[in-house]
Enzyme design. Structure first.
Site, PDB file in Angstrom:
ATOM      1  CE  LYS A 207      -4.411   1.406   1.935  1.00 58.76           C
ATOM      2  NZ  LYS A 207      -5.466   1.049   2.894  1.00 58.76           N
ATOM      3  CD  GLU A 213       8.091  -7.201   7.227  1.00 54.04           C
ATOM      4  OE1 GLU A 213       7.976  -7.415   8.451  1.00 54.04           O
ATOM      5  OE2 GLU A 213       7.614  -6.186   6.665  1.00 54.04           O
ATOM      6  N   GLY A 268      -5.891  -3.559   4.086  1.00 52.45           N
ATOM      7  CA  GLY A 268      -5.089  -4.611   3.478  1.00 52.45           C
ATOM      8  C   GLY A 268      -5.718  -5.986   3.552  1.00 52.45           C
ATOM      9  NE  ARG A 269      -8.184  -6.348   9.519  1.00 53.00           N
ATOM     10  CZ  ARG A 269      -7.665  -5.174   9.845  1.00 53.00           C
ATOM     11  NH1 ARG A 269      -6.493  -4.804   9.349  1.00 53.00           N
ATOM     12  NH2 ARG A 269      -8.312  -4.342  10.641  1.00 53.00           N
ATOM     13  CD  GLU A 354      -3.643  -6.792  10.525  1.00 49.33           C
ATOM     14  OE1 GLU A 354      -2.444  -7.103  10.701  1.00 49.33           O
ATOM     15  OE2 GLU A 354      -4.119  -6.505   9.412  1.00 49.33           O
ATOM     16  CG  HIS A 385      -4.802 -38.982  11.239  1.00 45.01           C
ATOM     17  ND1 HIS A 385      -4.818 -40.307  11.599  1.00 45.01           N
ATOM     18  CD2 HIS A 385      -5.802 -38.832  10.334  1.00 45.01           C
ATOM     19  CE1 HIS A 385      -5.771 -40.945  10.921  1.00 45.01           C
ATOM     20  NE2 HIS A 385      -6.384 -40.072  10.144  1.00 45.01           N
ATOM     21  CE  LYS A 507       4.459  -3.227   9.859  1.00 44.52           C
ATOM     22  NZ  LYS A 507       3.578  -2.580   8.858  1.00 44.52           N
TER      23      LYS A 507
END
Length: 544
Positions: A207, A213, A268-269, A354, A385, A507
């Site tokens: 954005k 990252e 963003g999400r 979030e 399992h 951050k």
């Protein structure tokens, strides 16, 4: 210090607390007993449809009265008002003074906010996607693109990755789509080992176009192209950007015409429906991407128009409130019985935690009740399992969402009957349990001491969400269902579901710590003794 909230003083909240005290000891197996399950059956009363999905809520620890009180709580908490405000484009993200208009990205009505702007950007995406898919977009040596690498993190990675994986059966056979998110170099390196620079397109999604990252990986990939022989003036054939900050994209070296826009009114999400989903469109094609949007819009319209008592996102959200705030459950399990939905639990972790992992109310005071549950999961039958032992016999109450796709997207139909049988049997077993007397019979004569190990408490709540098939439409509806569940719960908890200030502090400190790790010298007094010692160890290791 917590403050007294208005939530606890709502009439429905008080009524629900009394109702919980009255029925919390009731057992699901008794409610399903033939003498108590008169027509219309419990399954019929608690199964609802909307937006192309069917949801069976009957194996939850709820009665008709429970649902009535939960719907009353939704009304008193203002779910309808906040829902309408979001769809209308009002400022619902109050801490960032923004609308939350992800629904406008998939709206089919021309009256939706920003409709012309959204359609124009989608047309630009479609034209570009078609060129990549048909081979007319080529790399610096004239070869067609065979690999698409999406570089992003959080919402710029989790949503597109989840959808591309889920719809792999519809993907172009000429293209492989890869996702890189972690700043750990192993993530990017593993992808670079699989691709050829001459045939690779990188989509950088950020954005701000400053995310640590993402930009670290983007610069490393740029260097990789140059070392592979791509001339610097030909990099534009291998990079496109998706951002709300086009100036930074161009500054990175991406051609202006290769910049796709995202807007500050989309979190963003919630952004996979926008140009953030470019990797999706390239993989499955513009028509299937449109179908994904149509499925989400169908759920939007259901959420917007269906009465609260039969409204799937409202019921999902309020039953979640019932367990979180009255039963005290601390986590929710997402169990998709579909390998294609492997990444759905991790996508929903960000979406729910979030969004609603907050302690500050809209008025700035602190909550005095639990908010977001921990979201986790794994596809069935793998989970059976691994951790289902705890679900069946552990002391912890964990509500479960089973997600069943009724017809397979592959030709191995005989596998699918076994898959669905496991899904339905697990919810039945969790509901029924096995009493001590039943366990003694299973153990057999002379082995009564084994019975406690063979008994199951049962009464474990589950919801079963059914998709007729895993199509773009049903997947879009499923994602939108959970998005709106988040809004419902955030409204009841009186928190802002659309900001994420909690990711900022780490951050900020991360930049300080990185500088201290890589600097010629460092001042240990800047940090606590533990962090200083960790920095010292890292400095020593990196000098080897």
């Amino acid at each position: 210090m917590t403050q007294t909230s208005t939530l606890n003083s709502l009439p429905a909240w008080s009524a629900l607390q009394s109702h919980y005290d009255a029925i919390s000891g009731e057992r699901l197996r008794d409610w399903f007993a033939p003498q108590n399950d008169a027509a219309p059956t419990r399954a019929e009363r608690f199964t609802f449809e909307g937006g192309g999905l069917t949801i069976d809520f009957s194996k939850n620890r709820i009665s008709d009265a429970t649902l009535q009180l939960l719907v009353q709580l939704a009304e008193e908490a203002g779910v309808t008002k906040r829902r309408d405000a979001m769809f209308n484009g009002d400022i619902v993200n109050i801490t960032e003074h923004r609308a939350a208009l992800h629904t406008a990205l998939r709206a089919q009505s021309p009256d939706a906010p920003f409709h012309a702007q959204v359609q124009a950007e989608k047309a630009k995406m479609a034209a570009f996607s078609d060129r990549v898919r048909d081979g007319s977009w080529t790399g610096y040596t004239g070869k067609r693109i065979r690999h698409v690498v999406n570089i992003g993190i959080g919402g710029s990675d989790l949503g597109p990755k989840m959808v591309v994986h889920a719809l792999h059966h519809l993907a172009s056979k000429e293209l492989d789509t890869h996702f890189v998110s972690n700043v750990d170099g192993a993530d990017l390196y593993n992808v670079l080992e699989q691709i050829d620079a001459e045939e690779t397109l990188a989509i950088i999604v950020s954005k701000t176009f400053t995310t640590l990252e993402t930009m670290t990986n983007a610069h490393s990939m740029r260097d990789w192209f140059l070392k592979a022989g791509c001339p610097e003036d030909q990099l534009s054939k291998h990079f496109v950007g998706v951002s709300a900050n086009p100036a930074e994209v161009v500054k990175f070296g991406i051609a202006k015409e290769n910049v796709f826009e995202m807007w500050d009114w989309v979190g963003g999400r919630y952004s996979l429906w926008s140009a953030v989903g470019l990797s999706i469109m390239i993989s499955v094609g513009p028509k299937n991407f449109d179908a994904l949007l149509q499925g989400a819009d169908a759920m939007d319209q259901h959420f917007r128009t269906a009465p609260l008592a039969v409204n799937l996102p409202v019921l999902m959200g309020m039953i979640g409130i019932w367990y979180r705030n009255f039963f005290g459950s601390q986590s929710d399990l997402i169990a998709p019985y579909s390998q294609a939905l492997h990444y759905l639990p991790s996508y929903l972790q960000q979406l729910e935690m979030e969004s609603n992992g907050k302690s500050a109310r809209l008025d700035g005071k602190m909550v005095d009740y639990p908010t977001a549950a921990v979201i986790w999961g794994e596809p069935g039958t793998n989970g059976q399992h691994a951790f289902f032992q705890m679900l069946h016999q552990g002391p912890t109450l964990i509500p479960i969402d089973f997600i069943a796709v009724l017809t397979p997207e592959h030709p191995l139909v005989d596998h699918h009957a076994k898959l669905l049988a496991n899904c339905f049997a697990q919810s039945e077993a969790l509901m029924l349990g096995r009493t001590l007397e039943e366990a003694k019979k299973v153990a057999g004569p002379g082995k009564e001491e084994l019975a406690t190990h063979l008994s199951f408490p049962g009464n474990r709540p589950t919801t079963t969400i059914m998709l007729d098939a895993l199509t773009p439409q049903t997947l879009g509806a499923l994602i939108a269902l959970y998005e709106h569940k988040v809004l419902v719960q955030g409204t009841v908890w009186d928190i802002n579901s659309f900001d994420q200030w909690g990711v900022e502090l780490g951050k900020i400190l991360g930049k300080v710590v990185e500088a201290d790790i890589t600097a010629a010298s460092t001042d240990a007094a800047k940090h606590d003794s533990s962090t200083s010692a960790l920095i010292a160890r890292a400095r020593k290791a990196l000098k080897r």
